[in-house]
Design an enzyme around this catalytic site. Structure first.
Site, PDB file in Angstrom:
ATOM      1  N   GLU A  72       2.476 -15.214   4.033  1.00 32.14           N
ATOM      2  CA  GLU A  72       3.278 -14.432   4.977  1.00 32.14           C
ATOM      3  C   GLU A  72       4.264 -13.540   4.219  1.00 32.14           C
ATOM      4  O   GLU A  72       5.017 -14.033   3.387  1.00 32.14           O
ATOM      5  CB  GLU A  72       4.040 -15.377   5.909  1.00 32.14           C
ATOM      6  CG  GLU A  72       4.800 -14.664   7.017  1.00 32.14           C
ATOM      7  CD  GLU A  72       5.520 -15.645   7.939  1.00 32.14           C
ATOM      8  OE1 GLU A  72       5.140 -15.749   9.113  1.00 32.14           O
ATOM      9  OE2 GLU A  72       6.462 -16.314   7.484  1.00 32.14           O
TER      10      GLU A  72
ATOM     11  N   TYR B 236       5.591  -6.696   9.009  1.00 32.36           N
ATOM     12  CA  TYR B 236       5.216  -8.108   8.913  1.00 32.36           C
ATOM     13  C   TYR B 236       3.731  -8.166   8.604  1.00 32.36           C
ATOM     14  O   TYR B 236       2.940  -7.417   9.181  1.00 32.36           O
ATOM     15  CB  TYR B 236       5.497  -8.805  10.254  1.00 32.36           C
ATOM     16  CG  TYR B 236       5.062 -10.254  10.308  1.00 32.36           C
ATOM     17  CD1 TYR B 236       5.924 -11.263   9.885  1.00 32.36           C
ATOM     18  CD2 TYR B 236       3.795 -10.603  10.753  1.00 32.36           C
ATOM     19  CE1 TYR B 236       5.525 -12.591   9.922  1.00 32.36           C
ATOM     20  CE2 TYR B 236       3.388 -11.929  10.787  1.00 32.36           C
ATOM     21  CZ  TYR B 236       4.262 -12.915  10.378  1.00 32.36           C
ATOM     22  OH  TYR B 236       3.869 -14.225  10.406  1.00 32.36           O
TER      23      TYR B 236
END
Lengths: 411, 300
Positions: A217, A129
């Protein structure tokens, strides 16, 4: 638009557009081709197969998460599918394009899929992530990374905060190579993958900064195995939202705005410089100032009803804006009553009152209308409303007005 | 006494010849504020005239400060040029720069905030704020210092400090006080943007130290954690009664695509979290925005 604070809005773009921006700043992205019609799907899938990929991934492009686990209104399961052949990819595309996808983030209404992204099937070895955003606590950019990619990252942050690596960036110098190395090391990347990771992380930060993004993101950022057996790091999925206030200096990004993803009433409102956000309640409100507009929604709920919208007509509302605001409010079929709350600090309450009377006459309003006016020239404003011959209920304070509109709707 | 500005504070207006800046410069002059200079690059040497007052215009803030002794400024310049205007005010050594401009890109403010780090001389208020008012002694609080866009006449000289992120909600609170015959020491709108110069906590500290402020109203909104931080400090240090209101209980949590914002805020930022922080700190919570003044007055 994202309801972030009362006055700060963000624009969302699609995954394929986000990857176009990332690629511009040196971020490795997989081979992917967007398709807006069925005619474009087959050639795109053929191109991907020709590049050596046995599998073709078909991804619905909507501004909402949870696509993979979503369901189409037709009953077809999954907004992201992996096809084993070109024909299968085309088959999936037929079930997706032009159909409405419902995910946990879209609400029951779902979103019409109007673009697909066709991608080479990746052999995923590891998922990470990576995100960049503003840390409001110290007004500095923040890069967050975690080895727990591809999962519910909010849950990871809550249960294992030690698995979220955070690095603040000094905006005076931008991301330094050593910082990108720290992040790559935190992700456990080694050798060639380490160097590729440093380049990718630097590119992601630069995308955030140069594009005036609110958030970038990647979930997942992945280590994938190529056809020749070599491994590399790529942005497998990407989300970018942008600072509305900075779009004036990014014509290329502004062109990515997809009006299909925005509520028609909100688009209409923006034409009149009105900040309108549709909600699910039955009491419409029309207020000057964002904070007062939120507070008005709150007091409606406190009185036992629900607000139908957020609507800020701004500090210097004109007669035309008030009229447009009424028309927008009345297009929502769930509205049963209207509450106007104006604190005319500098603006003239009588101008607002005149605008209200004109709008009521123009729209032939039948619903209960409660108006609370306070401030500059308020006596003349109240007189205009009282002498209009219209059934307008006057509220003295915010609380009084909210109670009156809730009561009127219940009768 | 008051905080940040006094009735005789010398104020300059950056962007005085734009329609927005000009209108509010006029209203400040009408209110009796000492508007001593205007700044519009390229119009130096001209004058801004209103109500018998002749305000000299300068090309640079540095010139304006040197010639007039202004110590505070109101920034009305359009968003693309606002960051530059704020830093020009700091460079000229102003004590206070109040940025009214709405719509400044976050990235610009991140740079401004970084550039002002360690600058103990200049305080920035805003951007995207209604400004600051220290009411005067005259009719409808005339004779006070008004920097920004707040309506002057709703104020009354007195002893309550008001600090808020929202414009019209500030006016609402001020008007509730004035309607009850209760005046204000100073009212500060700190602005609603994600990056701003002065926080709730900064202003609360000033009010706490000001002998003329006897009670405080703090108005917040969803987003960020500034209200929580201020509440924590109030709990430990504030000697004066504080009442508050948080707007946004009913605001939708956001059609957010990503999760990063939720991780970094760690559960802070919701109306519920802020109200809980207020209660834990002994801050009186107005259940509805109609009760902001009464909530404080009951505590005094």
């Amino acid at each position: 638009m994202v309801f972030n604070t009362s006055t700060y809005f963000e624009m969302n773009i699609h995954e394929y557009q986000a990857k176009q921006l990332l690629a511009k700043y040196g971020v490795a992205v997989p081979l992917e081709i967007p398709a807006k019609s069925l005619a474009e799907v087959r050639p795109a899938a053929e191109k991907i197969a020709a590049a050596g990929s046995a599998k073709v991934v078909v991804k619905s492009q909507i501004h909402a998460g949870g696509r993979g686990k979503g369901t189409f209104k037709s009953g077809f399961q999954g907004g992201v599918k992996v096809a084993g052949s070109i024909d299968e990819a085309v088959g999936f595309a037929e079930k997706m394009l032009g159909n409405v996808l419902v995910t946990k983030q879209t609400g029951a209404a779902g979103r019409m899929v109007q673009t697909l992204l066709l991608a080479a099937g990746a052999k995923i070895k590891k998922e990470f992530y990576l995100a960049v955003l503003l840390d409001r606590a110290n007004s500095r950019p923040l890069v967050m990374a975690s080895t727990e990619g591809g999962m519910d990252i909010e849950e990871v942050a809550e249960k294992h905060p030690e698995k979220i690596f955070k690095e603040h960036i000094d905006p005076a110098v931008g991301i330094m190579p050593f910082q990108a190395r720290k992040i790559a090391a935190a992700l456990g990347l080694k050798g060639d993958l380490f160097n590729a990771g440093v380049k990718l992380i630097t590119g992601v930060y630069n995308t955030w900064w140069e594009c005036d993004a609110a958030m970038v993101e990647l979930n997942p950022l992945a280590v994938v195995e190529l056809a020749d057996g070599k491994e590399t790091v790529v942005a497998l999925d990407a989300k970018i939202s942008l600072d509305d206030n900075a779009l004036y200096r990014h014509a290329d990004i502004l062109a990515m705005r997809d009006l299909n993803e925005e509520a028609p009433l909100e688009i209409e409102a923006s034409k009149f410089n009105l900040n309108y956000i549709k909600l699910d309640g039955s009491i419409a409100c029309l207020v000057n100032g964002a904070g007062l507009a939120m507070a008005t929604m709150d007091i409606i709920q406190h009185c036992g009803a629900s607000p139908a919208n957020f609507l800020d007509v701004g500090g210097g509302a004109s007669k035309e804006q008030v009229s447009a605001a009424f028309k927008i409010i009345l297009q929502d079929p769930h509205v049963k009553g209207i509450l106007v709350n104006i604190f005319g600090g500098i603006m003239d309450c009588n101008v607002i009152a005149t605008g209200i009377v004109a709008a009521v006459k123009e729209t032939g309003l039948k619903l209960p209308l409660v108006v609370r006016l306070e401030g500059n020239n308020v006596i003349a404003g109240k007189k205009t409303l009282a002498e209009s011959g219209l059934t307008i209920i006057s509220g003295d304070t915010m609380a009084d007005a909210a109670q009156k509109v809730v009561k009127a709707v219940r009768q | 006494m008051s905080i940040l500005v006094k009735p005789n504070t010398k104020v300059l207006v950056q962007g005085i010849t734009g329609s927005f800046g000009a209108r509010h410069a006029q209203l400040s002059i009408d209110y009796g504020t000492a508007i001593v200079a205007g700044v519009t690059p390229g119009k130096g040497g001209q004058y801004f005239e209103h109500g018998g007052v002749k305000v000299p215009i300068f090309d640079t803030v540095a010139d304006a400060v040197k010639q007039t002794g202004a110590t505070a400024s109101a920034v009305f310049v359009p968003p693309p040029f606002a960051a530059d205007a704020i830093l020009e005010g700091a460079d000229a050594g102003l004590d206070l720069v109040v940025a009214i401009t709405e719509g400044i890109p976050v990235r610009d403010m991140v740079r401004v905030k970084r550039a002002l780090e360690g600058n103990t001389r200049t305080r920035l208020i805003g951007p995207n704020c209604p400004g600051i008012v220290t009411p005067g002694e005259g009719k409808d609080s005339h004779g006070g210092c008004r920097i920004g866009i707040a309506p002057g006449y709703i104020h009354k000289k007195g002893h309550i400090g008001v600090v808020s992120r929202s414009g019209t909600l500030t006016y609402e609170a001020v008007w509730q006080l004035t309607s009850r015959g209760v005046g204000q020491s100073t009212c500060v709108g700190i602005g609603g943007d994600p990056v701003n110069g002065t926080s709730h906590l900064d202003v609360i500290k000033l009010f706490n130290a000001d002998p003329d402020t006897h009670g405080i109203i703090m108005i917040g909104e969803i987003g960020g954690s500034a209200e929580e931080e201020a509440a924590e400090w109030v709990k430990k240090n504030c000697k004066k009664p504080v009442a508050g209101f948080i707007a946004g209980t009913t605001a939708p949590p956001g059609r957010r695509m990503g999760h990063a914002g939720a991780i970094v805020s760690g559960g802070k930022g919701t109306a519920e979290a802020k109200i809980a922080a207020f209660k834990a700190a002994g801050i009186g919570v107005a259940v509805t925005p109609s009760e902001m003044a009464d909530t404080l007055l009951k505590m005094m």
